[in-house]
Design an enzyme around this catalytic site. Sequence first.
Site, PDB file in Angstrom:
ATOM      1  N   TYR A   1       4.917  15.672 -16.751  1.00 49.07           N
ATOM      2  CA  TYR A   1       4.682  16.887 -15.801  1.00 49.07           C
ATOM      3  C   TYR A   1       3.860  17.838 -16.646  1.00 49.07           C
ATOM      4  CZ  TYR A   1       5.428  20.240 -12.242  1.00 49.07           C
ATOM      5  OH  TYR A   1       5.052  20.928 -11.234  1.00 49.07           O
TER       6      TYR A   1
ATOM      7  N   PHE B   1     -22.865  25.892   1.357  1.00 52.43           N
ATOM      8  CA  PHE B   1     -22.130  24.576   1.485  1.00 52.43           C
ATOM      9  C   PHE B   1     -20.799  24.790   2.179  1.00 52.43           C
ATOM     10  CE2 PHE B   1     -19.369  21.082   0.901  1.00 52.43           C
ATOM     11  CZ  PHE B   1     -20.044  20.061   1.288  1.00 52.43           C
ATOM     12  N   THR B   2     -20.455  23.918   3.135  1.00 51.80           N
ATOM     13  CA  THR B   2     -19.238  24.484   4.242  1.00 51.80           C
ATOM     14  C   THR B   2     -18.020  24.731   3.503  1.00 51.80           C
ATOM     15  OG1 THR B   2     -18.663  22.018   3.962  1.00 51.80           O
ATOM     16  CG2 THR B   2     -20.033  22.504   6.037  1.00 51.80           C
TER      17      THR B   2
ATOM     18  N   ASP C   1     -22.173  25.273  -8.830  1.00 53.52           N
ATOM     19  CA  ASP C   1     -21.649  24.030  -8.287  1.00 53.52           C
ATOM     20  C   ASP C   1     -22.135  23.042  -8.923  1.00 53.52           C
ATOM     21  OD1 ASP C   1     -20.786  22.249  -6.676  1.00 53.52           O
ATOM     22  OD2 ASP C   1     -20.759  23.154  -4.845  1.00 53.52           O
TER      23      ASP C   1
ATOM     24  N   LYS D   1     -17.635  13.176  -7.013  1.00 57.55           N
ATOM     25  CA  LYS D   1     -19.177  12.623  -6.950  1.00 57.55           C
ATOM     26  C   LYS D   1     -19.459  12.132  -8.458  1.00 57.55           C
ATOM     27  CE  LYS D   1     -18.812  15.349  -3.094  1.00 57.55           C
ATOM     28  NZ  LYS D   1     -17.392  15.965  -2.804  1.00 57.55           N
TER      29      LYS D   1
ATOM     30  N   ARG E   1     -25.177  16.840   9.745  1.00 56.83           N
ATOM     31  CA  ARG E   1     -25.303  18.068   8.778  1.00 56.83           C
ATOM     32  C   ARG E   1     -26.392  18.824   9.527  1.00 56.83           C
ATOM     33  NH1 ARG E   1     -21.538  18.324   4.968  1.00 56.83           N
ATOM     34  NH2 ARG E   1     -20.527  18.763   7.052  1.00 56.83           N
TER      35      ARG E   1
ATOM     36  N   PHE F   1     -16.662  20.294  12.093  1.00 49.83           N
ATOM     37  CA  PHE F   1     -16.989  19.110  12.150  1.00 49.83           C
ATOM     38  C   PHE F   1     -16.041  18.139  11.839  1.00 49.83           C
ATOM     39  CE2 PHE F   1     -17.004  19.277   7.560  1.00 49.83           C
ATOM     40  CZ  PHE F   1     -16.904  20.506   7.312  1.00 49.83           C
TER      41      PHE F   1
HETATM   42  C1  P70 Z   1     -19.695  15.653   0.986  1.00 55.17           C
HETATM   43  C2  P70 Z   1     -18.498  16.189   0.108  1.00 55.17           C
HETATM   44  C3  P70 Z   1     -18.125  17.934  -0.956  1.00 55.17           C
HETATM   45  C4  P70 Z   1     -18.586  19.236  -1.823  1.00 55.17           C
HETATM   46  C5  P70 Z   1     -19.772  19.233  -2.161  1.00 55.17           C
HETATM   47  C6  P70 Z   1     -20.534  20.232  -2.720  1.00 55.17           C
HETATM   48  C7  P70 Z   1     -21.892  20.379  -3.062  1.00 55.17           C
HETATM   49  C8  P70 Z   1     -18.271  21.389  -3.033  1.00 55.17           C
HETATM   50  C9  P70 Z   1     -17.708  20.244  -2.099  1.00 55.17           C
HETATM   51  C10 P70 Z   1     -16.420  20.128  -2.160  1.00 55.17           C
HETATM   52  C11 P70 Z   1     -17.285  16.088   0.907  1.00 55.17           C
HETATM   53  C12 P70 Z   1     -17.308  16.899   2.323  1.00 55.17           C
HETATM   54  C13 P70 Z   1     -17.038  18.245   2.163  1.00 55.17           C
HETATM   55  C14 P70 Z   1     -17.026  19.008   3.320  1.00 55.17           C
HETATM   56  C15 P70 Z   1     -17.782  18.449   4.475  1.00 55.17           C
HETATM   57  C16 P70 Z   1     -18.177  17.273   4.623  1.00 55.17           C
HETATM   58  C17 P70 Z   1     -17.862  16.330   3.366  1.00 55.17           C
HETATM   59  N1  P70 Z   1     -19.031  17.293  -0.586  1.00 55.17           N
HETATM   60  N2  P70 Z   1     -19.696  21.335  -3.347  1.00 55.17           N
HETATM   61  O1  P70 Z   1     -19.580  14.504   1.867  1.00 55.17           O
HETATM   62  O2  P70 Z   1     -15.490  19.313  -2.862  1.00 55.17           O
HETATM   63  O3  P70 Z   1     -14.744  17.411  -1.338  1.00 55.17           O
HETATM   64  O4  P70 Z   1     -13.966  17.686  -3.583  1.00 55.17           O
HETATM   65  O5  P70 Z   1     -13.461  19.404  -2.090  1.00 55.17           O
HETATM   66  O6  P70 Z   1     -20.985  18.465  -1.730  1.00 55.17           O
HETATM   67  O7  P70 Z   1     -20.615  16.094   0.707  1.00 55.17           O
HETATM   68  P1  P70 Z   1     -14.492  18.493  -2.151  1.00 55.17           P
END
Ligand code: P70
Length: 460
Positions: free
Chosen positions: A74, A126-127, A217, A260, A384, A451
Amino acid sequence: MNPNNYPAEPFRIKSVEPVRMISRDEREKVISEAGYNTFLIPSDDVYIDLLTDSGTNAMSDRQWAGMMMGDEAYAGSRNFLHLEETVRELFGFRYLVPTHQGRGAENLLSQIAIRPGQYVPGNMYFTTTRYHQERNGGIFADVICDEAHDATLSIPFKGNVDLKKLQRLIEEKGAENIAYVCLAVTVNLAGGQPVSMRNIREVRELTARYGIKVFFDATRCVENAYFIREQEEGYEDKPMADIVREMFSYGDGCTMSGKKDCLVNIGGFLCLNDEELFSQAKELVVVYEGMPSYGGMAGRDMEAMAIGLRESMQFEYIEHRVKQVRYLGDRLLEAGIPVVEPIGGHAVFLDARRFCPHLTQEQFPAQSLAANLYLESGVRSMERGIVSAGRNRITGEHHRPKLETVRLTIPRRVYTYRHMDLVADAVISLYGRREQIKGLRFVYEPRQLRFFTARFEEIE
Ligand code: P70
């Protein structure tokens, strides 16, 4: 096409997972039951899965061996110490806070580094990143170069920050009203476009004059470093690890989705240089993730991550990775398919505005194109565009991004060039009947990150 441009897979395959194609009638049923949202399709009904490159990578024999050496204590797991030592060496940041995935790190950073009302400039939104910034009272400001919003301009380093935009924002709002600069390498929603070392350095110089911090990022940082080596003068012979380390020497920390460029299925982390911020992040990580020595990951996950991060910096790996994506892009370009140019690091983005000129953006052309590609071929991709962009928190209006795209995202070390051919043929065939692609309307619209779980129906 010059086959020498596309290196053969620098690995052999010792474990396989069968894939299966269901019939067109079945796919019709599946996509309609999924509400025309590719996120809602059961994976067993997918033939080639290009939804994402996130957590869908194949691990190496060494990573699997590492999994067997998980220390599931732990507190104080030795795998954490290995991960910490690896990230320190490869990224050069002082402190590491593990998290369950990238958005866990974004949550922590946004809470400790944003005061309500402050601006957070970034090279395109980014989302999940913007969501956490806004949830903590931040105001996202897009400072990416204008070229990034134009799908047809094929120029290098389209992820670059427009320094004039950044400077104007700082002078207009005052340095004290800027939380930090969020610098993504590469820029996902621009098409996986990289940022040049020169631009990173200039962002550092500009923000240093105002005492503003820079957080990366780092999600696809090794892909970014590959583009620097390939296209920026002075880096052609540099080891990947040196380029990555130089990039991060111009920042104060990073968030990382390990799913990634760490070549794993789950995990993430936050890096910081500042001791006070580190101490605040540690206080929060126990609330949201777990002990500061695991942050929501199993010991074995941290071990696989440490090994994977090092593997991702091997030149043969990353060259094949980026060029396999480019192979798919080149095949589509040769057939006259509209895609975002140049081809980026992790995906090929179909330009839905040019693919479906008969649909308005409010009819969700990219969402429908992704649904139709699945119907055509069993290939799963991701919208997207306007659906992903969501609504303005204050006015309730749709954000209307210039880029309305479908992302064909290539998992790392999973598919072969022949699979890329299959995908290219499917897209080309769909392009031949593109006028038949119908618009969509919402039947269910979630309030945040819509989405992921939204449902649609076709407009007749
Ligand atoms: C994707 C994934 C994650 C991601 C990223 C960047 C540039 C942060 C994150 C978050 C998963 C995804 C996320 C949101 C919408 C759709 C798909 N991208 N910064 O497919 O990381 O997912 O580990 O929390 O691309 O692009 P995590």
